[in-house]
Design a protein around this motif. Structure first.
Motif, mmCIF file in Angstrom:
data_model
loop_
_atom_site.group_PDB
_atom_site.id
_atom_site.type_symbol
_atom_site.label_atom_id
_atom_site.label_comp_id
_atom_site.label_asym_id
_atom_site.label_seq_id
_atom_site.Cartn_x
_atom_site.Cartn_y
_atom_site.Cartn_z
ATOM 1 N N VAL A 255 15.917 -9.231 13.130
ATOM 2 C CA VAL A 255 17.360 -9.442 13.225
ATOM 3 C C VAL A 255 17.956 -9.025 11.887
ATOM 4 C CG1 VAL A 255 19.208 -11.120 13.457
ATOM 5 C CG2 VAL A 255 17.176 -11.321 14.880
ATOM 6 N N VAL A 256 18.900 -8.096 11.935
ATOM 7 C CA VAL A 256 19.574 -7.647 10.718
ATOM 8 C C VAL A 256 21.023 -8.119 10.791
ATOM 9 C CG1 VAL A 256 20.205 -5.674 9.273
ATOM 10 C CG2 VAL A 256 18.070 -5.624 10.586
ATOM 11 N N LEU A 257 21.430 -8.899 9.793
ATOM 12 C CA LEU A 257 22.788 -9.424 9.716
ATOM 13 C C LEU A 257 23.628 -8.521 8.835
ATOM 14 C CD1 LEU A 257 21.852 -13.156 9.059
ATOM 15 C CD2 LEU A 257 22.534 -12.132 11.232
ATOM 16 N N CYS A 258 24.772 -8.088 9.336
ATOM 17 C CA CYS A 258 25.660 -7.191 8.596
ATOM 18 C C CYS A 258 27.073 -7.756 8.576
ATOM 19 C CB CYS A 258 25.671 -5.803 9.243
ATOM 20 S SG CYS A 258 24.060 -5.012 9.249
ATOM 21 N N ARG A 259 27.801 -7.468 7.488
ATOM 22 C CA ARG A 259 29.155 -7.995 7.328
ATOM 23 C C ARG A 259 30.245 -6.989 7.677
ATOM 24 N NH1 ARG A 259 27.515 -10.947 1.809
ATOM 25 N NH2 ARG A 259 26.799 -12.872 2.763
ATOM 26 N N ASP A 260 29.867 -5.765 8.024
ATOM 27 C CA ASP A 260 30.881 -4.807 8.457
ATOM 28 C C ASP A 260 30.292 -3.870 9.502
ATOM 29 O OD1 ASP A 260 29.967 -2.225 7.111
ATOM 30 O OD2 ASP A 260 30.249 -3.492 5.349
ATOM 31 N N LYS A 261 31.185 -3.266 10.281
ATOM 32 C CA LYS A 261 30.762 -2.451 11.415
ATOM 33 C C LYS A 261 30.001 -1.195 10.996
ATOM 34 C CE LYS A 261 34.346 -4.094 14.535
ATOM 35 N NZ LYS A 261 35.537 -3.747 15.306
ATOM 36 N N ALA A 262 30.402 -0.581 9.898
ATOM 37 C CA ALA A 262 29.717 0.635 9.437
ATOM 38 C C ALA A 262 28.270 0.328 9.056
ATOM 39 C CB ALA A 262 30.460 1.247 8.255
ATOM 40 N N MET A 263 28.069 -0.788 8.365
ATOM 41 C CA MET A 263 26.718 -1.170 7.977
ATOM 42 C C MET A 263 25.890 -1.518 9.216
ATOM 43 S SD MET A 263 24.854 -1.467 5.348
ATOM 44 C CE MET A 263 23.339 -1.133 6.169
ATOM 45 N N ALA A 264 26.502 -2.196 10.167
ATOM 46 C CA ALA A 264 25.807 -2.562 11.399
ATOM 47 C C ALA A 264 25.377 -1.304 12.164
ATOM 48 C CB ALA A 264 26.691 -3.441 12.266
ATOM 49 N N SER A 265 26.230 -0.303 12.181
ATOM 50 C CA SER A 265 25.898 0.944 12.853
ATOM 51 C C SER A 265 24.694 1.616 12.188
ATOM 52 C CB SER A 265 27.112 1.872 12.839
ATOM 53 O OG SER A 265 26.806 3.093 13.435
ATOM 54 N N TRP A 266 24.666 1.627 10.863
ATOM 55 C CA TRP A 266 23.539 2.204 10.124
ATOM 56 C C TRP A 266 22.260 1.429 10.427
ATOM 57 C CZ3 TRP A 266 20.275 -0.062 6.559
ATOM 58 C CH2 TRP A 266 19.394 0.797 5.904
ATOM 59 N N ALA A 267 22.331 0.112 10.380
ATOM 60 C CA ALA A 267 21.144 -0.716 10.566
ATOM 61 C C ALA A 267 20.597 -0.639 11.991
ATOM 62 C CB ALA A 267 21.459 -2.167 10.206
ATOM 63 N N ALA A 268 21.451 -0.347 12.955
ATOM 64 C CA ALA A 268 21.031 -0.324 14.352
ATOM 65 C C ALA A 268 20.292 0.952 14.745
ATOM 66 C CB ALA A 268 22.242 -0.512 15.259
ATOM 67 N N GLU A 269 20.298 1.943 13.889
ATOM 68 C CA GLU A 269 19.592 3.186 14.213
ATOM 69 C C GLU A 269 18.102 2.899 14.377
ATOM 70 O OE1 GLU A 269 20.351 6.177 11.260
ATOM 71 O OE2 GLU A 269 22.516 5.837 11.362
ATOM 72 N N PRO A 270 17.498 3.372 15.478
ATOM 73 C CA PRO A 270 16.053 3.164 15.641
ATOM 74 C C PRO A 270 15.281 3.805 14.491
ATOM 75 C CG PRO A 270 17.041 3.956 17.668
ATOM 76 C CD PRO A 270 18.090 4.074 16.592
ATOM 77 N N ILE A 271 14.171 3.195 14.136
ATOM 78 C CA ILE A 271 13.308 3.710 13.066
ATOM 79 C C ILE A 271 12.079 4.302 13.737
ATOM 80 C CG2 ILE A 271 12.011 3.141 10.987
ATOM 81 C CD1 ILE A 271 13.853 0.571 10.856
ATOM 82 N N ARG A 272 11.914 5.588 13.578
ATOM 83 C CA ARG A 272 10.798 6.308 14.200
ATOM 84 C C ARG A 272 9.753 6.620 13.150
ATOM 85 N NH1 ARG A 272 9.346 11.264 14.433
ATOM 86 N NH2 ARG A 272 8.178 12.055 16.181
ATOM 87 N N VAL A 273 8.520 6.211 13.412
ATOM 88 C CA VAL A 273 7.404 6.488 12.506
ATOM 89 C C VAL A 273 6.439 7.412 13.240
ATOM 90 C CG1 VAL A 273 5.479 5.499 11.203
ATOM 91 C CG2 VAL A 273 7.634 4.232 11.402
ATOM 92 N N GLY A 274 6.156 8.545 12.648
ATOM 93 C CA GLY A 274 5.243 9.490 13.270
ATOM 94 C C GLY A 274 5.693 10.920 12.998
ATOM 95 N N ARG A 275 5.189 11.805 13.795
ATOM 96 C CA ARG A 275 5.504 13.228 13.686
ATOM 97 C C ARG A 275 6.283 13.652 14.933
ATOM 98 N NH1 ARG A 275 5.935 15.344 9.557
ATOM 99 N NH2 ARG A 275 5.339 17.350 10.362
ATOM 100 N N PRO A 276 6.926 14.810 14.882
ATOM 101 C CA PRO A 276 7.678 15.255 16.062
ATOM 102 C C PRO A 276 6.821 15.325 17.334
ATOM 103 C CG PRO A 276 8.283 16.593 14.175
ATOM 104 C CD PRO A 276 7.125 15.724 13.739
#
Length: 138
Positions: free
Chosen positions: A52-73
């Motif tokens: 759970v990532v807590l954010c105080r503004d919408k722009a930060m929340a948008s950045w934090a919500a991006e999926p994190i992909r680990v691996g190669r294409p």
């Protein structure tokens, strides 16, 4: 991770781990540490972690919500979807009865709306809600 909790749910034997992180600015290294922490928690405790990532503004929340992909294409080894709570998806809780009914949600709401000019009302509700219902007092 700022905090980690083991959560027991009535209909689930093992429960899960809740990893809570507050984020105020974009930080690529932090996103990398989230994947490490989640994998470590799962390996060590054998319970599924929820980030759970807590954010105080919408722009930060948008950045934090991006999926994190680990691996190669050609192959993804891990994909992390943070559960982001912020002012865009968490309502302001100012009703003392509502605060008393769900204190953790009220705390998340107060954090998400920390930049809101109505924060003093939110804080008063949190304090007043515990006193009126008798909860939180011994």
């Amino acid at each position: 991770m700022d905090s980690a909790f083991r959560v027991q749910v009535a209909d689930d034997e093992g429960g899960f781990l809740l990893a809570v992180e507050s984020q105020s600015k974009p930080d690529t290294d932090k996103r990398n540490s989230w994947t490490y922490c989640l994998a470590h928690m799962y390996a060590k405790y054998g319970l599924p972690p929820v980030l759970v990532v807590l954010c105080r503004d919408k722009a930060m929340a948008s950045w934090a919500a991006e999926p994190i992909r680990v691996g190669r294409p050609f192959h993804t080894s891990m994909l992390v979807f943070p559960l982001v709570l912020g002012p865009g998806n968490l309502s302001v809780i100012t009703d003392p009865d509502e605060v008393a009914e769900d204190v953790p949600l009220a705390v998340f709401s107060a954090f998400a709306h920390a930049k809101d000019p109505g924060l003093p009302a939110i804080s008063r509700s949190a304090g007043g809600g515990a006193g009126r219902s008798g909860r939180g007092q011994r």
